[in-house]
Write an enzyme that holds these catalytic residues in place. Structure first.
Site, PDB file in Angstrom:
ATOM      1  N   GLY A 102      -2.521   1.168   4.964  1.00  9.93           N
ATOM      2  CA  GLY A 102      -1.217   1.488   4.389  1.00  9.93           C
ATOM      3  C   GLY A 102      -0.688   2.832   4.834  1.00  9.93           C
ATOM      4  N   LYS A 103      -1.554   3.639   5.488  1.00  8.47           N
ATOM      5  CA  LYS A 103      -1.182   4.969   5.987  1.00  8.47           C
ATOM      6  C   LYS A 103      -0.458   5.778   4.901  1.00  8.47           C
ATOM      7  CE  LYS A 103      -0.978   3.238  10.713  1.00  8.47           C
ATOM      8  NZ  LYS A 103      -1.284   1.823  10.374  1.00  8.47           N
ATOM      9  N   ARG A 104      -1.029   5.782   3.729  1.00  6.29           N
ATOM     10  CA  ARG A 104      -0.411   6.453   2.586  1.00  6.29           C
ATOM     11  C   ARG A 104      -0.486   7.970   2.751  1.00  6.29           C
ATOM     12  NH1 ARG A 104       2.068   2.096   1.955  1.00  6.29           N
ATOM     13  NH2 ARG A 104       1.400   0.616   0.372  1.00  6.29           N
TER      14      ARG A 104
END
EC number: 4.1.1.23
Length: 315
Positions: A102-104
């Site tokens: 999700g590359k949060r």
């Protein structure tokens, strides 16, 4: 148990470091697959769940970990998110580690909320319960320590893992990551800081819970970063469809064949779309995926230190 220790144990158990990326696109599902579901958004989301479960059924005995690209599920709203959650739980039930891609990123309490959502627990009444309960999460480090520390704290508490973007596999990565600041490329500065963040969180295996995303499409930088980041586990995208080869990813491993997982998404989960696979397997799309996984296992074993993982019990 520490995330890196769990991952290394899983890699040794199956004898390969492959990470299967599950990125379901309705337009790329097997022929006539969508016809089995209602033609509305809930129906499409259900097709993603059934397809994802079908991929898991094939790969669970063969690989240690799967990676779900959240965007392809998010595109179908709440129903898509429900499909992602269901298949992630299904994968864990089959013994796989689950990584949410999700590359949060955020700071302070918001970063902590993201971390608790995906890796930790949230207050529900008088107790605390997991929401996503993923084993690992990809994060973006470009807000600095404020954006990483909350994730690391939750991951350390819960025995989970993180992979921070360092040198990504996309064609335009160098537009920012290769810029020079104080005599070094930006990705080198990120790597240096990542090593500092990761050092206090090493497991018994010597590897940290905080890893690096380093693309196979830049093999020289991959080799450089492996040399400068001992004890940092790598998530290596770019093998296969993006052009990375087994020889390109070879520098990612330590001498025992550990230290990296090699992601392959389209090359595995859409293997049935290749003419050669159609000729060999016909409509048996799961058989095509299984065949592609075996081909990748053999390729990595032949051309990288991952071959040292192939014990008699892993054959």
């Amino acid at each position: 148990m520490h995330f890196a220790d769990r991952l290394n144990a899983a890699v040794k158990r199956v004898g390969t470091p492959i990470c299967v990326g599950i990125d379901p696109r309705p337009e790329d599902l097997p022929p006539e697959f969508l016809d089995k579901f209602p033609g509305d958004r809930p129906g499409v989301a259900e097709s993603l769940r059934v397809f994802g479960d079908g991929v898991v059924d094939v790969v669970a005995p063969l690989v240690p970990i799967v990676k779900f690209q959240a965007a392809f599920y998010e595109a179908y709203g709440p129903e898509g998110f429900a499909a992602l959650h269901a298949t992630a739980q299904y994968a864990q039930g089959k013994g796989l580690l689950v990584l949410i891609d999700g590359k949060r990123n955020d700071i302070g309490s918001t970063a902590d909320a993201y971390a608790r959502a995906y890796l930790g627990k949230v207050p529900v009444g008088e107790s605390f319960e997991p929401s996503w309960n993923a084993d690992g999460l990809t994060v973006n480090p470009y807000l600095g320590s404020d954006g990483i520390t909350p994730f690391v704290k939750v991951a350390a508490r819960e025995g989970k893992g993180l992979y921070a973007l360092v040198r990504t596999s996309n064609a335009s990565a160098g537009e920012f990551q290769d810029l020079i600041a104080d005599g070094k490329a930006i990705y080198q500065h990120v790597a240096q800081r990542l090593a500092q963040w990761a050092e206090p969180y090493r497991g018994a295996s010597g590897y940290s819970l905080l890893g690096a995303v380093v693309g196979a499409t830049y093999p020289d930088q991959l080799a450089e970063l492996r040399a400068t980041l001992p004890g940092i586990p790598f998530l290596v995208p770019g093998y296969g469809t993006q052009g990375g080869s087994s020889k390109d990813v070879a520098p990612a491993f330590d001498t025992d064949g550990l230290g990296a997982i090699i992601n392959n998404s389209r090359g595995l989960t859409y293997a049935y779309s290749r003419p050669a696979a159609r000729a060999k397997y016909g409509a048996e799309w799961q058989a095509a995926i299984e065949g592609a996984v075996h081909e990748m296992i053999a390729d990595l074993a032949e051309n990288t230190n991952a071959g040292k993982l192939r014990t008699p019990t892993a054959e």
